[in-house]
Enzyme design. Structure first.
Site, PDB file in Angstrom:
ATOM      1  N   ASP A  50      -2.634 -10.390  -2.711  1.00 16.01           N
ATOM      2  CA  ASP A  50      -3.239  -9.951  -1.454  1.00 16.01           C
ATOM      3  C   ASP A  50      -4.707  -9.586  -1.703  1.00 16.01           C
ATOM      4  OD1 ASP A  50      -2.127  -8.597   1.396  1.00 16.01           O
ATOM      5  OD2 ASP A  50      -3.944  -7.653   0.599  1.00 16.01           O
TER       6      ASP A  50
ATOM      7  N   ASP B 132      -4.752 -12.696   3.028  1.00 13.38           N
ATOM      8  CA  ASP B 132      -6.006 -12.221   3.618  1.00 13.38           C
ATOM      9  C   ASP B 132      -7.193 -12.501   2.701  1.00 13.38           C
ATOM     10  OD1 ASP B 132      -4.932  -8.681   3.365  1.00 13.38           O
ATOM     11  OD2 ASP B 132      -4.743 -10.371   1.971  1.00 13.38           O
TER      12      ASP B 132
ATOM     13  N   HIS C   5       0.813  -1.214   0.000  1.00 12.06           N
ATOM     14  CA  HIS C   5       0.000   0.000   0.000  1.00 12.06           C
ATOM     15  C   HIS C   5       0.847   1.264   0.000  1.00 12.06           C
ATOM     16  CE1 HIS C   5      -3.729  -2.161   0.370  1.00 12.06           C
ATOM     17  NE2 HIS C   5      -3.321  -2.780   1.461  1.00 12.06           N
TER      18      HIS C   5
ATOM     19  N   HIS D 154      -6.320  -7.052  -0.695  1.00 13.63           N
ATOM     20  CA  HIS D 154      -6.476  -5.613  -0.926  1.00 13.63           C
ATOM     21  C   HIS D 154      -5.635  -5.175  -2.126  1.00 13.63           C
ATOM     22  CE1 HIS D 154      -7.120  -6.277   3.461  1.00 13.63           C
ATOM     23  NE2 HIS D 154      -8.129  -5.442   3.263  1.00 13.63           N
TER      24      HIS D 154
HETATM   25  N1  LIG Z   1     -12.034  -2.338   8.135  1.00 10.22           N
HETATM   26  C1  LIG Z   1     -10.912  -2.446   7.228  1.00 10.22           C
HETATM   27  C2  LIG Z   1      -9.836  -1.463   7.598  1.00 10.22           C
HETATM   28  C3  LIG Z   1      -8.679  -1.615   6.642  1.00 10.22           C
HETATM   29  N2  LIG Z   1      -7.495  -1.010   7.154  1.00 10.22           N
HETATM   30  C4  LIG Z   1      -6.277  -1.227   6.396  1.00 10.22           C
HETATM   31  C5  LIG Z   1      -6.172  -2.590   5.800  1.00 10.22           C
HETATM   32  C6  LIG Z   1      -4.777  -2.812   5.264  1.00 10.22           C
HETATM   33  C7  LIG Z   1      -4.569  -4.186   4.688  1.00 10.22           C
HETATM   34  C8  LIG Z   1      -3.165  -4.408   4.322  1.00 10.22           C
HETATM   35  S1  LIG Z   1      -2.837  -5.908   3.413  1.00 10.22           S
HETATM   36 ZN   LIG Z   2      -4.393  -7.026   2.444  1.00 14.47          ZN
END
Ligand SMILES: NCCCNCCCCCS
Ligand SMILES: [Zn+2]
Length: 343
Positions: free
Chosen positions: A196, A285, A160, A198
């Site tokens: 991932d 995840d 990120h 995200h």
């Molecule tokens: N309720 C979800 C909050 C997300 N906050 C950041 C998530 C970062 C994932 C990194 S792989």
């Molecule tokens: Zn993630």
């Protein structure tokens, strides 16, 4: 397969994060890396090596120097301002505000150099960030030296983090740094495959206008999932990068049937690009029990990911990203690696 790991990650512990209107204990906790390391040992994946230490020259190839210079100063500045606890921003330079003038106070700088309240600092955070970068660089060198694959057990993660911003538990973009290092070591083309849950918004931002590093992302649809503001299918790259960025946004509830099909398509595009090396942003995840994610992959699916990547027949660097179901994070992450090795 060799694993590179540093115990210095543990200094980044006890940090809080801002999520859904609350300051809560960070999901990105030290036990994640310890459990993956224990699983690497239990599975006999291969030797676990300590990282060589590096200067930040390779990091500066993808991150802005003022951003890199800021990271080690966060905790001293936070303490000097009379604060304790976790250093978390509360103001960001969004539309209509100026992001070109660097403010002076730590509260402002934290917002200036981040996109969310998910990349907080405690006293040991910088040391952990630097160790994670050293882990990625050391594992990249193992692949460069001729091994078929290596596992950079990075913590904190990196995908990120953009050229000049942190967020989503990420500070230095380990996978992006490694990809750029492979390019600087002579690889003509490099692919980054981000599995991932995200979207790797930082990785996309770093290479978006470049055609020498292909970026492929499978992830939760940003219309409803973090990071929300990047990761749509129509983001295909720009300028020389047009056609070298591929996003596969998928809905809540996605299971192996459609996720695996997206992986197949991404691998076909990767094969067609003919990279000399692949960097895999390995987040797990996507797991059905992950506390902050909404896909439905099962533990039995992770070796399939490894086998599919192995079928590319390319030197491969695995870089640990997310995965927050700590009981199974080791099973799932190492499952990809044993699958890659033919397990
Ligand atoms: N309720 C979800 C909050 C997300 N906050 C950041 C998530 C970062 C994932 C990194 S792989
Ligand atoms: Zn993630």
């Amino acid at each position: 397969m060799k694993t590179v790991f540093s115990p210095l990650h543990a200094g980044h512990g006890g940090q809080m994060e801002l999520v859904a209107g609350a300051i809560v204990p960070g999901f990105e906790k030290p036990s994640r890396a310890e459990i993956v390391r224990a699983r690497v040992e239990a599975e006999g994946l291969g030797p676990i090596l300590a990282p060589e230490t590096h200067d930040l020259a390779a990091a500066a190839r993808v991150h802005r120097q003022d951003y890199l210079d800021f990271l080690p100063t966060v905790w001293p500045l936070w303490e000097a301002s009379g604060k304790s606890g976790s250093a978390i921003p509360f103001t960001w330079p969004t539309r209509g505000l100026r992001g070109d003038v660097r403010p002076k106070t730590i509260d402002a700088l934290l917002g200036f150099y981040s996109f969310d309240g998910g990349a907080s600092f405690v006293e040991g955070t910088w040391e952990a960030i630097k160790s994670s970068y050293d882990v990625a660089m050391t594992a990249a060198d193992i692949v460069k030296a001729g091994e078929r694959a290596a596992f950079a057990l990075c913590r904190p993660p990196g995908h990120h983090a953009g050229a000049a911003f942190m967020g989503g538990y990420c500070y230095i973009n380990n996978a992006a740094v490694a990809a750029q290092w492979f390019r600087d070591q002579g690889a003509a083309r490099v692919s980054i495959l981000d599995v991932d849950y995200h979207h790797g918004n930082g990785t996309q931002e770093i290479f978006y206008k470049r055609g020498d590093v292909q970026v492929l992302n499978l992830h939760g649809d940003p219309m409803t999932e973090y990071p929300f503001f990047l990761g749509h299918a129509d983001e295909c790259g720009a300028g020389e990068g047009e056609g070298f960025n591929h996003n596969y946004p998928m809905p809540f509830g996605t299971d192996w049937e459609s996720w695996g099909a997206a992986l197949d398509d991404a691998c076909a595009k990767l094969q067609a690009y003919r990279p000399e090396v692949v960097v895999v942003s390995l987040g797990v995840d996507t797991f059905e029990k992950d506390p902050i994610s909404r896909f439905k992959l099962k533990s039995a699916d992770y070796p399939k990911i490894g086998r599919r990547i192995a079928a590319l027949g390319l030197p491969t660097l695995f870089v640990m990203e997310g995965g927050y179901a700590v009981d199974e994070i080791g099973i799932n992450a190492v499952g990809v690696l044993t699958g890659f090795e033919g397990g």
